[in-house]
Design an enzyme around this catalytic site. Structure first.
Site, short mmCIF file in Angstrom:
data_model
loop_
_atom_site.label_atom_id
_atom_site.label_comp_id
_atom_site.label_asym_id
_atom_site.label_seq_id
_atom_site.Cartn_x
_atom_site.Cartn_y
_atom_site.Cartn_z
N HIS A 294 2.95 3.63 -8.45
CA HIS A 294 2.53 2.08 -8.95
C HIS A 294 3.91 1.56 -10.18
O HIS A 294 3.99 0.65 -9.98
CB HIS A 294 0.96 2.36 -10.26
CG HIS A 294 0.29 2.66 -8.98
ND1 HIS A 294 0.06 1.94 -7.74
CD2 HIS A 294 -1.08 3.33 -9.42
CE1 HIS A 294 -1.38 2.50 -7.52
NE2 HIS A 294 -2.09 2.54 -8.63
N LEU B 13 11.53 -19.73 -5.24
CA LEU B 13 10.93 -19.29 -4.39
C LEU B 13 9.95 -19.08 -4.44
O LEU B 13 10.01 -19.30 -6.00
CB LEU B 13 11.24 -17.56 -4.49
CG LEU B 13 10.11 -16.62 -3.55
CD1 LEU B 13 9.67 -16.31 -2.08
CD2 LEU B 13 10.52 -15.15 -4.03
N SER C 89 -7.12 -5.58 -5.93
CA SER C 89 -8.09 -6.30 -5.25
C SER C 89 -10.04 -6.04 -5.75
O SER C 89 -9.34 -4.74 -6.92
CB SER C 89 -8.59 -5.07 -3.89
OG SER C 89 -8.78 -4.50 -3.99
N ASP D 99 0.46 -1.24 0.04
CA ASP D 99 0.10 -0.12 -0.19
C ASP D 99 0.40 0.93 0.27
O ASP D 99 2.20 0.95 0.53
CB ASP D 99 -0.84 0.02 1.15
CG ASP D 99 -2.14 0.79 1.11
OD1 ASP D 99 -2.27 1.30 -0.10
OD2 ASP D 99 -2.89 0.98 2.09
N GLY D 100 0.33 2.03 -0.60
CA GLY D 100 1.04 3.33 -0.29
C GLY D 100 1.58 4.02 -1.68
O GLY D 100 2.54 5.13 -1.70
N ARG E 24 -0.27 9.67 -9.76
CA ARG E 24 -0.70 8.33 -8.80
C ARG E 24 0.23 6.43 -9.92
O ARG E 24 0.55 5.81 -9.21
CB ARG E 24 -1.81 7.91 -8.77
CG ARG E 24 -2.50 8.52 -7.78
CD ARG E 24 -4.08 8.64 -7.85
NE ARG E 24 -3.47 7.14 -7.08
CZ ARG E 24 -3.89 6.96 -5.60
NH1 ARG E 24 -3.81 7.46 -5.24
NH2 ARG E 24 -4.13 5.38 -5.59
N GLU F 150 -12.42 -4.41 -4.96
CA GLU F 150 -12.65 -2.86 -5.10
C GLU F 150 -11.76 -2.30 -5.69
O GLU F 150 -12.80 -0.88 -4.94
CB GLU F 150 -12.43 -3.06 -3.45
CG GLU F 150 -13.55 -4.17 -2.57
CD GLU F 150 -12.94 -4.83 -2.95
OE1 GLU F 150 -13.77 -5.84 -1.62
OE2 GLU F 150 -12.46 -5.06 -1.88
#
Length: 242
Positions: free
Chosen positions: A37, A131, A65, A20-21, A33, A67
């Site tokens: 990202h 991994l 998400s 987040d952020g 924005r 949302e």
């Protein structure tokens, strides 16, 4: 990277991160924005690269998400382009470094080209074991549980499953993470202290760590410090340590 002797005695084999952020990181600098990202995607590369040396065998990242579709069309399309570009550009390096990549979430709403890229890298890296990297795209914990319930109900209605035989293990096998262990530790960046519908079933007994650091500024050194704190926690799972 730390040597084996520097790992915590109780290490987190599976770490899940709510990244987040990114948007705030960019707007704080007066930038769009999507710049945040893109910077966040660069941070993903660094964290994935260092994870095995920190004792992490499973890394799950919350990328988009159910949302997040509420965001602007420009931001959503930009994020989808970043996801596609990451898969295309990182496929060779992930394979060379022994990283198995898979995705969780409902793919039906995603662009067909992105779906093909996701399936392609999953198939290409399926045999790798250094991994296990899981990326959650169009993922929501409640949505995942509802999809699993519908699958159980459908099988029961068609006589393929007896509802009386449903156990936690049987239900877990219906989830997107059916072949992934539950996370030992969930980390959320950016100072928010909510779980945001991430791994609602799987993280029932996970340890949580919340950091003020915005995701583009989250470094391997901070991850190492969080893992060290995790190593000092007592995990009782509802019982009492003897």
């Amino acid at each position: 990277m730390p040597a084996d002797s520097q790992r915590p005695s109780r290490h987190a084999g599976h770490v899940a991160i709510i990244m987040d952020g990114n948007g705030r990181w960019a707007t704080n600098r007066g930038w769009p924005r999507l710049v945040g990202h893109r910077k966040g995607a660069e941070r993903v590369k660094e964290i994935v690269r260092c994870a095995p040396d920190l004792g992490i065998e499973w890394l799950t990242l919350y990328a988009f998400s159910t949302e997040n579709w509420k965001r602007s069309t420009e931001e959503v399309l930009g994020l989808m382009a970043i996801f596609a570009r990451y898969i295309q550009r990182e496929a060779d390096r992930l394979a060379a470094e022994g990283v198995r990549m898979r995705f969780i979430g409902d793919r039906s709403r995603l662009d067909p080209k992105l779906q093909r890229l996701m399936s392609g890298i999953e198939a290409r890296t399926a045999h790798l074991k250094r991994l296990n990297l899981t990326v959650a795209i169009n993922y929501g914990g409640r949505d995942e549980i509802l999809r699993a319930i519908r699958a159980v109900a459908q099988d029961a209605a068609e006589g393929r499953f007896d509802p009386a035989a449903l156990t936690e293990a049987a239900f877990s096998n219906r989830l997107d993470t059916h072949d992934v262990p539950d996370p030992d530790l969930v980390i959320r960046t950016s100072g928010e202290t909510r779980t945001s519908n991430f791994l609602a079933w799987q993280a029932a007994y996970s340890e949580y760590e919340f950091t003020e650091t915005l995701w583009p500024d989250f470094t391997p050194a901070e991850l190492q410090a969080i893992l060290a704190r995790f190593g000092n926690r007592e995990r009782r799972f509802g019982g009492v340590l003897k």
